[in-house]
Each structure stands twice: as C-alpha cells, then as structure tokens.
Design a protein around this motif. Structure first.
Motif, PDB file in Angstrom:
ATOM      1  N   LEU A 197      36.454 -13.633  34.497  1.00  0.00           N
ATOM      2  CA  LEU A 197      37.582 -12.560  35.108  1.00  0.00           C
ATOM      3  C   LEU A 197      37.874 -12.931  36.613  1.00  0.00           C
ATOM      4  O   LEU A 197      36.928 -12.949  37.499  1.00  0.00           O
ATOM      5  CB  LEU A 197      36.907 -10.997  35.203  1.00  0.00           C
ATOM      6  N   GLN A 198      39.012 -13.342  37.098  1.00  0.00           N
ATOM      7  CA  GLN A 198      39.554 -13.861  38.443  1.00  0.00           C
ATOM      8  C   GLN A 198      39.947 -12.263  39.136  1.00  0.00           C
ATOM      9  O   GLN A 198      40.407 -11.384  38.359  1.00  0.00           O
ATOM     10  CB  GLN A 198      40.694 -14.343  38.337  1.00  0.00           C
ATOM     11  N   HIS A 199      39.285 -12.351  40.369  1.00  0.00           N
ATOM     12  CA  HIS A 199      39.674 -10.924  41.086  1.00  0.00           C
ATOM     13  C   HIS A 199      40.953 -11.529  42.203  1.00  0.00           C
ATOM     14  O   HIS A 199      40.684 -12.525  42.651  1.00  0.00           O
ATOM     15  CB  HIS A 199      38.588 -10.558  41.833  1.00  0.00           C
TER      16      HIS A 199
ATOM     17  N   ASN B 241      42.657 -18.864  33.125  1.00  0.00           N
ATOM     18  CA  ASN B 241      42.147 -19.814  34.263  1.00  0.00           C
ATOM     19  C   ASN B 241      43.529 -20.031  35.033  1.00  0.00           C
ATOM     20  O   ASN B 241      44.416 -19.745  34.458  1.00  0.00           O
ATOM     21  CB  ASN B 241      41.503 -20.965  33.760  1.00  0.00           C
ATOM     22  N   PRO B 242      43.433 -20.699  36.015  1.00  0.00           N
ATOM     23  CA  PRO B 242      44.618 -21.126  36.917  1.00  0.00           C
ATOM     24  C   PRO B 242      45.846 -21.651  36.189  1.00  0.00           C
ATOM     25  O   PRO B 242      46.946 -21.439  36.257  1.00  0.00           O
ATOM     26  CB  PRO B 242      43.978 -21.965  38.020  1.00  0.00           C
ATOM     27  N   THR B 243      45.391 -22.592  35.423  1.00  0.00           N
ATOM     28  CA  THR B 243      46.401 -23.580  34.763  1.00  0.00           C
ATOM     29  C   THR B 243      47.094 -22.704  33.710  1.00  0.00           C
ATOM     30  O   THR B 243      48.356 -22.561  33.586  1.00  0.00           O
ATOM     31  CB  THR B 243      45.861 -24.727  33.726  1.00  0.00           C
ATOM     32  N   GLN B 244      46.190 -21.794  32.912  1.00  0.00           N
ATOM     33  CA  GLN B 244      46.966 -20.883  31.996  1.00  0.00           C
ATOM     34  C   GLN B 244      47.600 -19.766  32.559  1.00  0.00           C
ATOM     35  O   GLN B 244      48.854 -19.445  32.206  1.00  0.00           O
ATOM     36  CB  GLN B 244      45.873 -20.094  31.295  1.00  0.00           C
TER      37      GLN B 244
ATOM     38  N   TYR C  26      42.454  -7.291  38.436  1.00  0.00           N
ATOM     39  CA  TYR C  26      41.383  -6.748  39.298  1.00  0.00           C
ATOM     40  C   TYR C  26      41.348  -7.348  40.656  1.00  0.00           C
ATOM     41  O   TYR C  26      42.096  -8.275  40.870  1.00  0.00           O
ATOM     42  CB  TYR C  26      39.815  -7.421  38.572  1.00  0.00           C
ATOM     43  N   THR C  27      40.787  -6.579  41.582  1.00  0.00           N
ATOM     44  CA  THR C  27      41.084  -7.004  43.129  1.00  0.00           C
ATOM     45  C   THR C  27      39.741  -7.524  43.670  1.00  0.00           C
ATOM     46  O   THR C  27      38.651  -7.224  42.919  1.00  0.00           O
ATOM     47  CB  THR C  27      41.249  -5.637  43.847  1.00  0.00           C
ATOM     48  N   THR C  28      39.926  -8.245  44.937  1.00  0.00           N
ATOM     49  CA  THR C  28      38.631  -8.586  45.495  1.00  0.00           C
ATOM     50  C   THR C  28      37.574  -7.478  46.018  1.00  0.00           C
ATOM     51  O   THR C  28      36.661  -7.344  46.269  1.00  0.00           O
ATOM     52  CB  THR C  28      39.262  -9.180  46.803  1.00  0.00           C
ATOM     53  N   THR C  29      38.286  -6.117  46.041  1.00  0.00           N
ATOM     54  CA  THR C  29      37.666  -5.012  46.455  1.00  0.00           C
ATOM     55  C   THR C  29      36.672  -4.866  45.260  1.00  0.00           C
ATOM     56  O   THR C  29      35.363  -4.544  45.627  1.00  0.00           O
ATOM     57  CB  THR C  29      38.651  -3.733  46.528  1.00  0.00           C
TER      58      THR C  29
ATOM     59  N   LYS D 289      31.727 -16.801  44.473  1.00  0.00           N
ATOM     60  CA  LYS D 289      32.242 -16.098  45.644  1.00  0.00           C
ATOM     61  C   LYS D 289      33.404 -16.870  46.117  1.00  0.00           C
ATOM     62  O   LYS D 289      34.435 -15.939  46.381  1.00  0.00           O
ATOM     63  CB  LYS D 289      31.205 -15.859  46.815  1.00  0.00           C
ATOM     64  N   ASP D 290      33.222 -18.155  46.168  1.00  0.00           N
ATOM     65  CA  ASP D 290      34.641 -18.740  46.905  1.00  0.00           C
ATOM     66  C   ASP D 290      35.826 -18.641  45.981  1.00  0.00           C
ATOM     67  O   ASP D 290      36.791 -18.421  46.430  1.00  0.00           O
ATOM     68  CB  ASP D 290      34.085 -20.336  46.753  1.00  0.00           C
ATOM     69  N   GLU D 291      35.632 -18.514  44.593  1.00  0.00           N
ATOM     70  CA  GLU D 291      36.669 -18.378  43.662  1.00  0.00           C
ATOM     71  C   GLU D 291      37.206 -16.982  43.497  1.00  0.00           C
ATOM     72  O   GLU D 291      38.194 -16.571  42.833  1.00  0.00           O
ATOM     73  CB  GLU D 291      36.256 -19.189  42.245  1.00  0.00           C
TER      74      GLU D 291
END
Length: 147
Positions: free
Chosen positions: A101-103, A13-16, A39-42, A77-79
C-alpha cells in the motif's frame, strides 16, 4: 465520471499507477472528472512493523477450512509504502499474499497527475465530500489540466 474507491489506487506500483492514469486521461471527457481515494502519509506515520500468528485470522477471511495465519507488517519510510504479508497454512496447502500500500501526500498525488496532463479540481477528507483535513484517507476529484 471515472471512480476508483476503497483506496485501490494505493495497491498499484508506480508503473501501474502511471499506466492507469494514462488510460483514464484517454477516456476522460473534456469536462469529465475522476474521483478516487487514497491512504495518506498521516496514516503511514501511525503504521508499525509487527508479526502475529493467529488461528482462522480475520474471522476466517482466508478460508472456510481451519488455518493458521502468520501476518508480517513492514514499513518502507522513504517510499511511504507498507507491506502486509499473510502466509496461510491449511492442512493440505500453503499460500502467501502480499498487500502493498502506497501512502500519499497531496503534493505526491499532484506530481503523479501532472505528468499525464491531469490536475486536482477538489480535495476532500473522503469520497462523501467532507472538508479536507489531515486524516488517514483523502479523496480527490481530478480533471484535465486547463490549457
């Protein structure tokens, strides 16, 4: 050289991620490098929400015993975050696993690094050094921000 592979940075997560980048910065030699893939936004654009029920899903990955797996996939979608939720039912037990999973876009990675005095020295399609192009993953080599 600090490496982080298999897109593991995406599971934080963002803090980690911020805490890890601060630790990397403190350990990085003046001319050292950090190499990681994400991983990408693609890839995110190709993700869809789904729900499946499967016996012994993923070739028995979750247990040596017979089990049922309910897999739910969600997109935020926003994140630019996906969630793969697995509920595993065995005869005597039940467990739930959440795989967040963050992209990332290249700009998003740059912004997270900048806060820690780090910068991208090079970007690639993967950690083997293929030339950068829009793909499901990207790799970056990171260093201290020049003074």
């Amino acid at each position: 050289m600090i490496t982080m592979v298999m897109c593991d940075f995406c599971a934080l997560n963002p803090t980690q991620r911020s805490s890890l980048l601060a630790k990397f910065k403190s350990m990085l030699a003046p001319n050292g490098s950090i190499a990681l893939d994400v991983y990408t936004t693609t890839r995110f654009a190709k993700q869809s929400e789904s729900l499946t029920l499967d016996k012994n899903a993923m070739n028995g990955f979750w247990s040596a015993q017979d089990y049922w797996c309910i897999q739910s996939n969600f997109t935020y979608k926003d994140e630019k975050v996906t969630l793969d939720k697995y509920v595993i039912y065995e005869e005597e037990s039940e467990k739930t696993v959440y795989n967040w999973l963050q992209h990332f876009s290249l700009e998003q990675i740059k912004a997270e690094l900048e806060v820690h005095g780090l910068t991208i020295k090079a970007s690639y399609r993967d950690l083997r050094g293929k030339p950068f192009e829009e793909a499901d993953e990207m790799a970056v080599v990171i260093g201290h921000t020049p003074s």
